[in-house]
Design an enzyme around this catalytic site. Sequence first.
Site, PDB file in Angstrom:
ATOM      1  N   GLY A 782      14.088 -12.036  25.613  1.00 36.65           N
ATOM      2  CA  GLY A 782      13.930 -12.114  27.049  1.00 36.65           C
ATOM      3  C   GLY A 782      15.253 -12.087  27.785  1.00 36.65           C
ATOM      4  O   GLY A 782      15.385 -11.461  28.838  1.00 36.65           O
ATOM      5  N   THR A1103      11.625 -13.707  34.566  1.00 34.74           N
ATOM      6  CA  THR A1103      11.417 -12.259  34.418  1.00 34.74           C
ATOM      7  C   THR A1103      11.956 -11.730  33.092  1.00 34.74           C
ATOM      8  O   THR A1103      11.530 -10.668  32.635  1.00 34.74           O
ATOM      9  CB  THR A1103      12.094 -11.508  35.572  1.00 34.74           C
ATOM     10  OG1 THR A1103      13.479 -11.865  35.624  1.00 34.74           O
ATOM     11  CG2 THR A1103      11.445 -11.865  36.895  1.00 34.74           C
ATOM     12  N   CYS A1104      12.881 -12.476  32.495  1.00 35.19           N
ATOM     13  CA  CYS A1104      13.437 -11.982  31.236  1.00 35.19           C
ATOM     14  C   CYS A1104      12.379 -11.943  30.140  1.00 35.19           C
ATOM     15  O   CYS A1104      12.481 -11.140  29.207  1.00 35.19           O
ATOM     16  CB  CYS A1104      14.612 -12.842  30.801  1.00 35.19           C
ATOM     17  SG  CYS A1104      14.194 -14.582  30.554  1.00 35.19           S
ATOM     18  N   VAL A1105      11.368 -12.822  30.241  1.00 38.85           N
ATOM     19  CA  VAL A1105      10.296 -12.824  29.229  1.00 38.85           C
ATOM     20  C   VAL A1105       8.939 -12.510  29.873  1.00 38.85           C
ATOM     21  O   VAL A1105       7.898 -12.743  29.260  1.00 38.85           O
ATOM     22  CB  VAL A1105      10.235 -14.182  28.486  1.00 38.85           C
ATOM     23  CG1 VAL A1105      11.418 -14.349  27.574  1.00 38.85           C
ATOM     24  CG2 VAL A1105      10.147 -15.349  29.486  1.00 38.85           C
TER      25      VAL A1105
END
Length: 1136
Positions: A782, A1103-1105
């Site tokens: 992520g 948002t990374c994951v």
Amino acid sequence: MYQTFTGKSRRPRQVNLSGRQTTNPFAPSASSGPQSAIETAQQERLQRQQQRERLHASYRIQKVWRGHDSRRRTFKAWRQIWDEVEGGCVGGDVGGVYKSEDDSLRQLRRLLLFFQPKEDVGRLTEYGLRQLATTSQHPTSCVRGPWPKAYLRLSRACVAALRVRRQKDKKQDWALLNTLSFAVRKTSGTLTTDDAVRYYEVLTTLKEVSTEALQAALLAPLRYPEAYAGLAVLLASPLDPPMLALLRSSINPTTLCDAISTSSDRHTTRSRLWLLANLIYIAGSTSRGSTTYITAVARLLGLLADDVDFDSPAVDLDNVTFDTEVLAKVTSGLPLNTFIHENITSLINEDAIRTLLSRDSTTGANAQLLAGYALTLLRCFPRRADETRMWLYMGPTRRTNDLGATPYFWKALRTTSVFSTIQQNSRQVVPLLQASTKAATSRKDDWTVILVFLELYTFLLKIMDDEEFMGSSGSRSSAISLADVGELVTFLKNLGFALCFNASDLTSTGPAPARDAGSLSLGRHFGHGAAQLTSIDLSEAKPLTLAGLPGLTIDYLKGLTTGLLRAIYERDSRRHFLPKDHWLMTDRFDMTAFIPGVVAEEENRHLVQDQDEDVDTEDLYDDSTDMAADVQHPQTQAFAARHMHALRSQALREKQMRQASRKRYLESVAPRLEILQNLPFFIPFTTRVEIFRQFVHLDQQKRRNGYVDPDLWRQSMMFHPSANGLPGRDVLARHHAKIKRKSEFRDAFEQFYDLGSDLKEPIQITFVDEFDIPEAGIDGGGVTKEFLTSVIAQAFDTAESEWFAETEGHYLQPSPTAIEDLKADIRVQYGVDDRNAMTRAAVKNRLQEYEFLGRIIGKCLYEGILVDVLFASYFLKKWALTGGTNQAPMESGYRANLNDLEELDPVLYRGLLALKNAPADQVEDFALTFTVDDLVGRHTGRKQVLERELLPNGANTPVTAANRLIYINRMSWWRLAGQSALQTNAFLRGLGSIVQPSWLAMFNQLELQTLIGGSATPVDIADLRRNTQYGGLYTIGSDGLEHPSVQLFWDVMSSLPDSERRNVLKFVTSTPRGPLLGFGHLTPRFSIRDSGRDEGRLPSTSTCVNLLKLPMYSTRVVLRERLLRAVNSGAGFDLS
């Protein structure tokens, strides 16, 4: 025991004196018995045969000697008689005349009875001069009856004497040449073609003879048509301009062209080149429009098309030196000297080309001939192809609004049997293309019409705007109607399919691999044993010549066909004038096995490329360096440089020929890949996306030794060295970076640029604050996504970006003046010129940054990470046309056109349209020249104007009605391609190091945008719900029921309009679009987990994951209000 009367039991030793070898010296002798008798008889028979042969040989020797001696004595007697008669005939007056015709004729016949070229050349010249004096006193004598044949025999004797000439004899050479000139002028039609060939062959070998006598001999037979076949031999060698000027004043151009047309096949490439240049010099100015001249030139050009580099710079050497020192040592890619270059390039003449296809002046076979000649010019001069097409398109009229020959050739094309056959059935294409079949050559005229139309229509599409193409522009109308375009597309589809899928059937020689690639092993990708290709011969695969048309190969037809299909498909993608499924050709494939077949072909292609990679890496210029040492010429340094250039050009040409041969072989082993890379729209988009993901997956397995999962790969690297021999820990360290917030791009560039293509492997990111303290969290994939999206957001933010700029439609493109802005800023700040080391270093660094950005975008494509970036269509089109050697030869790069300019610069687009459609008498009112001004300088505040010429001497070339199409074409090219070429090439180089260019070639510009940012179709809530993962209290239990708050969330999502659904999707995943193949392919998966029971708290995301942290709301109204407030307020990343 051995019995003997001596009382000794030991066997006596046997001594063999016969020469026979025995393995046992004590064995009984074999000198007697049946075998010995047979051998003795054979030896005696052989001896008798040899004795008879020696006897017969002695008879023959004696017979030959007696004959020779008899002839020698006879010839000696005849010579004595000839000498006595010769003295009596002229009364002892040397140089006198013969008393009568009979005396002269008898004396000539006596001479020819014993004439030997080496012994009797004096008698020959003596007779010739006296006969010349005789006819001078009596002009009407010695002309009729037996005399023409007698003079022919005399000329043959002179030719024989000149052939054996070994040393200079000024007086004798002069007499011999004058005798020859005199005799050949008197032959009166008895001269044969073979005699003429031998005549001029001898003259071309003469050195250090009287110029006047030689010129007279050259011109003497030109009154007879048969002599021109021999003159062609002379013209196939280097001649000095004064000699050519003399011939030009004396020849019959029509007769010469006819002779060359019939004899061109007998010459070598080197001699054809001289023949063509000399022909143009001699006959070009007076016969440029004649049919015989065009026939001869077209024939020679076609035969030279593949062996001569017509676009190479001219070498400044005289003809003889250039021939002996350059052409004699170059076997392919022949360069041109100044003389050849000036004459051959004179063929590209506007007036001559515009009148070629005049329907009023040529009909039938002549029209076919001229069309074929036009195609040959396009083949030989690719750099001036656009000018040639424009002149063909404009036709013989000066009215540029007239569509010219295009509709005429369209009507002619529709009546050909080739067009109707291919349009109806794609399976009939190969027999029509194979040059070995009678059907191909008999339909040569049909193919000529088809190719001319395709060339004209290709050019027409480049300058025709969409309104004109659609026929909705009022006074302007398309060359062919939209219904006719549908017919044309069907024809091109069937033709293009056969050219790509049946490539193995369209080579003249070479291997014939099995078409079923599905049986090949995929072990290379998995690290296991694979099928081995033990021997591959790539040197013999050659393209067929199209229907016997010289210089026009199947590769040329393939490039023309695929290029035109792509152009029409691109326009259909914008305006949708053809039915939705009109482009598909899935009926020709077994689609259930198509994807495995394509993957197998990709594996097979890798095997071939790996076997041949050593050839590509060899040093091409080692041999040429040694060869240059042998060159001797007074102009040492200058000549050596020119010679080395020629040798390097040859070496490069040979490499290109090897690559082309290998390319054709690769085409034959991968027909499905050829379809995907050249004509991808034949296959549904979703199928191509699945193939792309398969290619990526297999590449990951190959590079990572089977460990696709990042954690497993890192674990394997801890205990095993990498492929390049580095310790695993060092490899992992190179793939780890510390990144500061707000400087993501700079930190990433400094730490990851040196990775190159190794950026494909999993990277590990640690975000640190301004004090270098790591942020909480572990990169399980992520954080990598967050890093990539952050780098892209920073680099492509047009308000701050130094690399990319926005069009008026808010689409991204490489900043057109980025490099020039950088140079201008350095000039102003430091006062140094562009050649300074500081400037060069800065430019190099900027291009490396573009390359790194290409890798970052490639990394997102490679990992399946969607990013919210919209690139300009014309820029994406360049990605789709970077298929490298796997592309059709004429469609391996971007072609700028007027319609693409509308997206980049609408004002310039409208201005160029106004220029194009203006009446001819108003064009000069625009006051334009072939120049363009660029405003450069970004940070210094001092803008500078750079004026660039679009053509050589463009500043002094006004735009007129005759050349405005060239101006439009060049201006479009500069704005769309030339101005940003360095930046774009660097970006594409980086992109291609991560994602193979041949994979990108499977998609057009619109499809590539979908791969980058996701599908533009409405968000499918049901699909998103099926592929969502839950965590915390929202984890689905054994009852299979969703948490009530989760159910409320999906109810709210279903009730939202699509625009708000996209906002929510972007809130969670950083992109408003979902994957094309559904949310099951979203990486990482869309996830929801609880974030407490406080209903006053807003939802947040990681948002990374792709994680939504949703408080446990109890009512639908509250959930909707809180969700939309969070989305619209810009709340985002939260690492809780």
